[in-house]
Enzyme design. Structure first.
Site, mmCIF file in Angstrom:
data_model
loop_
_atom_site.group_PDB
_atom_site.id
_atom_site.type_symbol
_atom_site.label_atom_id
_atom_site.label_comp_id
_atom_site.label_asym_id
_atom_site.label_seq_id
_atom_site.Cartn_x
_atom_site.Cartn_y
_atom_site.Cartn_z
ATOM 1 N N ALA A 16 31.695 48.214 41.735
ATOM 2 C CA ALA A 16 31.137 48.774 40.496
ATOM 3 C C ALA A 16 31.885 48.305 39.251
ATOM 4 C CB ALA A 16 31.138 50.301 40.584
ATOM 5 N N GLY A 17 32.858 47.388 39.426
ATOM 6 C CA GLY A 17 33.614 46.896 38.269
ATOM 7 C C GLY A 17 34.836 47.737 37.961
ATOM 8 N N LEU A 18 35.220 48.615 38.916
ATOM 9 C CA LEU A 18 36.298 49.569 38.654
ATOM 10 C C LEU A 18 37.586 49.228 39.399
ATOM 11 C CD1 LEU A 18 34.042 52.752 38.865
ATOM 12 C CD2 LEU A 18 34.863 51.608 36.793
ATOM 13 N N LYS A 68 40.278 51.372 37.525
ATOM 14 C CA LYS A 68 40.699 50.894 36.189
ATOM 15 C C LYS A 68 39.473 50.630 35.318
ATOM 16 C CE LYS A 68 39.270 46.417 36.799
ATOM 17 N NZ LYS A 68 38.080 45.897 36.119
ATOM 18 N N ASP A 84 42.922 40.861 40.410
ATOM 19 C CA ASP A 84 43.173 42.215 39.906
ATOM 20 C C ASP A 84 44.321 42.967 40.594
ATOM 21 O OD1 ASP A 84 41.439 42.361 37.785
ATOM 22 O OD2 ASP A 84 39.813 43.340 38.896
ATOM 23 N N GLY A 138 38.376 49.163 42.598
ATOM 24 C CA GLY A 138 38.780 50.023 43.721
ATOM 25 C C GLY A 138 39.442 49.257 44.860
ATOM 26 N N PRO A 140 33.494 54.245 43.330
ATOM 27 C CA PRO A 140 32.306 53.504 43.753
ATOM 28 C C PRO A 140 32.663 52.035 44.040
ATOM 29 C CG PRO A 140 31.801 54.909 41.883
ATOM 30 C CD PRO A 140 33.298 54.963 42.068
ATOM 31 N N VAL A 141 32.105 51.527 45.142
ATOM 32 C CA VAL A 141 32.427 50.171 45.614
ATOM 33 C C VAL A 141 31.648 49.138 44.800
ATOM 34 C CG1 VAL A 141 32.240 48.665 47.651
ATOM 35 C CG2 VAL A 141 32.937 51.059 47.921
HETATM 36 O O1 C5P Z 1 40.408 36.592 42.081
HETATM 37 P P1 C5P Z 1 39.155 37.197 42.624
HETATM 38 O O2 C5P Z 1 38.901 36.786 44.036
HETATM 39 O O3 C5P Z 1 39.080 38.661 42.424
HETATM 40 O O4 C5P Z 1 37.973 36.602 41.736
HETATM 41 C C1 C5P Z 1 36.648 36.575 42.154
HETATM 42 C C2 C5P Z 1 35.946 35.409 41.481
HETATM 43 O O5 C5P Z 1 35.847 35.627 40.072
HETATM 44 C C3 C5P Z 1 36.690 34.091 41.617
HETATM 45 O O6 C5P Z 1 36.310 33.420 42.790
HETATM 46 C C4 C5P Z 1 36.233 33.337 40.384
HETATM 47 O O7 C5P Z 1 34.968 32.776 40.604
HETATM 48 C C5 C5P Z 1 36.068 34.427 39.352
HETATM 49 N N1 C5P Z 1 37.257 34.576 38.480
HETATM 50 C C6 C5P Z 1 37.450 33.662 37.463
HETATM 51 N N2 C5P Z 1 38.534 33.799 36.634
HETATM 52 C C7 C5P Z 1 39.394 34.835 36.785
HETATM 53 C C8 C5P Z 1 39.200 35.779 37.815
HETATM 54 C C9 C5P Z 1 38.115 35.626 38.631
HETATM 55 O O8 C5P Z 1 36.673 32.718 37.300
HETATM 56 N N3 C5P Z 1 40.423 34.957 35.946
#
Ligand code: C5P
Length: 298
Positions: free
Chosen positions: A100-102, A11, A139, A104, A97-98
């Site tokens: 990478a902000g995408l 995405k 996500d 995956g 890509p792992v």
């Molecule tokens: O939810 P996820 O584990 O993917 O998020 C990784 C980290 O990103 C969380 O531990 C949090 O620190 C941060 N995060 C956040 N607010 C969000 C999503 C993620 O602060 N809406």
């Protein structure tokens, strides 16, 4: 034996804004997300217990214990919800890509939830799969819907939109050494001066609803405000492309970025430039909801 095949698309975020920090420590986001045609392939077969097999460009994923992988955790979470322990062999052919902000890993997790729901005849509705997906991360719920969607909350409230119309794109990903678990650090780097009311997301949603093509002026990414400090390498490459008259946009929390391609531009020359700057170019297009959610029984 049943064999199911799903694609798990990457995405990008057309917009991502932060409104405030929530009492639970997460950030309240507004974002329009979009699946693209760069994808992993997930093949599920009956098995005893949960098995995970990684093929393709698994990068750092290959070194972590299988039960840490989001795809594995998705299967385990569905088992918990249905209260039985049917098995599955998950084969993940990695192309995204792992780190990478995408998205995956999150996409793999959603594909496994949807696939195991079918394989195990669990028949849980998408709304319930999205709730289970939210236990795995912020996500994964988006990927249960796919296509174009607005998300809010910490990412778990998903409102599907019509498929966005957008030009082809050039996605640029840094080498693996430049990647890492940056999402939490990127959120932590934000301060109240970066917070907005989510206007860009409302604007983009209106563009999509009106059937107008997405364009550079309407995209917004809060993380670009902290890029210089947090991801100087990505900022440098984006700056070099800006100097050529293009408008790069960060993908999620980075470190990848993308360009909307103008028909008149020399696409091959842009890709060469990205490669010369040390990033990997990928030509991509948006992926519609129907294509993102395709599930085949082989
Ligand atoms: O939810 P996820 O584990 O993917 O998020 C990784 C980290 O990103 C969380 O531990 C949090 O620190 C941060 N995060 C956040 N607010 C969000 C999503 C993620 O602060 N809406």
């Amino acid at each position: 034996m049943t064999v199911l095949r799903l694609i798990a698309p990457a995405k990008i975020n057309w917009t991502i804004e932060v409104l405030r920090i929530r009492p639970d420590g997460y950030h309240e986001v507004r974002s329009v997300l979009q699946t693209i045609d760069l994808h992993d392939t997930v093949t599920l077969t009956d098995a005893v217990g949960i098995e995970l097999v990684l093929t393709g460009d698994a990068g750092a994923l290959a070194d972590e214990p299988p039960d840490q992988n989001l795809a594995y955790r998705a299967a385990a979470a569905l088992q918990r919800h249905i209260g039985t322990t049917p098995g599955v062999r998950i084969e993940l052919a990695k192309r995204i890509p792992v780190a990478a902000g995408l998205g995956g890993g999150s996409s793999d997790a959603a594909a496994v939830l949807r696939g195991c729901n079918r394989l195990w005849h669990a028949d849980r509705p998408d709304a319930e799969l999205a709730r289970i997906a939210a236990e795995i991360g912020s996500d994964p719920p988006f990927f249960v819907t796919g296509g174009t969607a607005t998300v809010s909350g910490r990412g778990e409230h998903v409102e599907p939109l019509d498929d966005a119309i957008a030009p082809a794109m050039l996605l640029a990903t840094p080498p693996p050494a430049e990647r890492g678990a940056k999402t939490a650090l990127m959120f932590a780097a934000l301060t109240p001066e970066h917070f907005t009311e989510g206007e860009a997301t409302i604007g983009l949603r209106d563009v999509v609803a009106a059937g107008r093509a997405v364009n550079d002026a309407e995209l917004a990414n809060v993380f670009e405000r902290v890029l210089t400090r947090m991801q100087p390498e990505t900022e440098k490459v984006m700056d070099a492309l800006r100097a050529q008259g293009t408008s790069p946009h960060l993908a999620g929390a980075g470190p990848s970025f993308f360009l909307l391609l103008d028909d008149a531009a020399d696409h091959a020359a842009l890709a060469r430039r990205v490669r010369d700057l040390g990033f990997e170019p990928h030509f991509v297009r948006t992926l519609s909801r129907i294509d993102a959610l395709r599930l085949e029984e082989l």
